[in-house]
Design a protein around this motif. Structure first.
Motif, PDB file in Angstrom:
ATOM      1  N   SER A   1       0.798  -1.187   0.003  1.00  0.00           N
ATOM      2  CA  SER A   1      -0.011   0.127   0.114  1.00  0.00           C
ATOM      3  C   SER A   1       0.718   1.317   0.049  1.00  0.00           C
ATOM      4  CB  SER A   1      -1.007   0.024   1.332  1.00  0.00           C
ATOM      5  OG  SER A   1      -0.251   0.434   2.520  1.00  0.00           O
ATOM      6  N   ASN A  13      -4.681  12.420   7.308  1.00  0.00           N
ATOM      7  CA  ASN A  13      -6.123  12.771   7.268  1.00  0.00           C
ATOM      8  C   ASN A  13      -6.696  11.777   6.576  1.00  0.00           C
ATOM      9  OD1 ASN A  13      -8.806  13.786   7.130  1.00  0.00           O
ATOM     10  ND2 ASN A  13      -8.081  15.868   7.179  1.00  0.00           N
ATOM     11  N   LEU A  14      -7.527  10.999   7.099  1.00  0.00           N
ATOM     12  CA  LEU A  14      -8.467   9.717   6.428  1.00  0.00           C
ATOM     13  C   LEU A  14      -9.983  10.040   6.672  1.00  0.00           C
ATOM     14  CD1 LEU A  14      -6.113   6.759   6.845  1.00  0.00           C
ATOM     15  CD2 LEU A  14      -6.602   8.097   4.755  1.00  0.00           C
ATOM     16  N   LYS A  15     -10.192  11.469   6.796  1.00  0.00           N
ATOM     17  CA  LYS A  15     -11.475  11.697   7.220  1.00  0.00           C
ATOM     18  C   LYS A  15     -12.501  11.613   6.169  1.00  0.00           C
ATOM     19  CE  LYS A  15     -13.801  16.021   8.828  1.00  0.00           C
ATOM     20  NZ  LYS A  15     -13.799  17.432   8.987  1.00  0.00           N
ATOM     21  N   ASN A  16     -13.764  10.918   6.672  1.00  0.00           N
ATOM     22  CA  ASN A  16     -14.898  10.705   5.551  1.00  0.00           C
ATOM     23  C   ASN A  16     -14.405   9.727   4.271  1.00  0.00           C
ATOM     24  OD1 ASN A  16     -17.581  10.906   4.829  1.00  0.00           O
ATOM     25  ND2 ASN A  16     -17.198  12.893   3.919  1.00  0.00           N
ATOM     26  N   VAL A  17     -13.678   8.805   4.521  1.00  0.00           N
ATOM     27  CA  VAL A  17     -13.462   7.881   3.292  1.00  0.00           C
ATOM     28  C   VAL A  17     -13.979   6.539   3.477  1.00  0.00           C
ATOM     29  CG1 VAL A  17     -11.424   9.140   2.602  1.00  0.00           C
ATOM     30  CG2 VAL A  17     -11.196   7.498   4.357  1.00  0.00           C
ATOM     31  N   SER A  18     -15.077   6.234   4.218  1.00  0.00           N
ATOM     32  CA  SER A  18     -15.911   5.073   4.283  1.00  0.00           C
ATOM     33  C   SER A  18     -14.924   3.859   4.920  1.00  0.00           C
ATOM     34  CB  SER A  18     -16.243   4.885   3.021  1.00  0.00           C
ATOM     35  OG  SER A  18     -17.288   5.508   2.777  1.00  0.00           O
ATOM     36  N   ILE A  19     -13.957   4.159   5.877  1.00  0.00           N
ATOM     37  CA  ILE A  19     -13.342   3.207   6.438  1.00  0.00           C
ATOM     38  C   ILE A  19     -14.147   2.287   7.317  1.00  0.00           C
ATOM     39  CG2 ILE A  19     -11.383   2.579   7.993  1.00  0.00           C
ATOM     40  CD1 ILE A  19     -10.084   4.961   6.931  1.00  0.00           C
ATOM     41  N   LEU A  38      -9.397  10.061  11.715  1.00  0.00           N
ATOM     42  CA  LEU A  38     -10.255   9.115  11.144  1.00  0.00           C
ATOM     43  C   LEU A  38     -11.776   9.303  11.352  1.00  0.00           C
ATOM     44  CD1 LEU A  38      -8.194   5.891  12.480  1.00  0.00           C
ATOM     45  CD2 LEU A  38      -8.545   6.630  10.340  1.00  0.00           C
ATOM     46  N   ASN A  41     -16.105   8.144   9.522  1.00  0.00           N
ATOM     47  CA  ASN A  41     -15.941   7.073   8.949  1.00  0.00           C
ATOM     48  C   ASN A  41     -17.263   6.102   9.284  1.00  0.00           C
ATOM     49  OD1 ASN A  41     -13.657   6.771   6.893  1.00  0.00           O
ATOM     50  ND2 ASN A  41     -12.646   7.805   8.532  1.00  0.00           N
ATOM     51  N   ASN A  65     -18.096   8.057  14.253  1.00  0.00           N
ATOM     52  CA  ASN A  65     -17.947   6.718  13.833  1.00  0.00           C
ATOM     53  C   ASN A  65     -19.039   5.953  14.372  1.00  0.00           C
ATOM     54  OD1 ASN A  65     -15.371   6.095  11.917  1.00  0.00           O
ATOM     55  ND2 ASN A  65     -14.551   7.703  13.384  1.00  0.00           N
TER      56      ASN A  65
END
Length: 76
Positions: A1, A13-19, A38, A41, A65
């Motif tokens: 990855s 920043n992994l905000k609002n990426v459907s994790i 996070l 998500n 979340n």
């Protein structure tokens, strides 16, 4: 990855990426990570090894979340 090639990353920043599950992302190689967002998500649980290698993590945003379970010692 792409995260495995960015070991010096400090802010992510992994905000609002459907994790949905944190084990989908390998944070273990991000040993210098200090700030992780996070929020917004679909994370439902945090297990013991999700952040075990992130000793310098200072700010973790998990707002908005669906967390129903946090395993004991997840943040040690």
């Amino acid at each position: 990855s792409f995260l495995s090639r960015t070991t010096k990353l400090i802010d992510l920043n992994l905000k609002n990426v459907s994790i949905r599950k944190l084990n989908m992302i390998d944070f273990s190689k991000l040993i210098d990570l200090r700030n992780l967002d996070l929020s917004f998500n679909k994370i439902e649980e945090i297990i013991q090894h999700d952040f075990s290698k992130n000793h310098y993590l200072e700010n973790l945003n998990l707002n908005d979340n669906f967390i129903a379970f946090i395993e004991e010692y997840s943040f040690k």
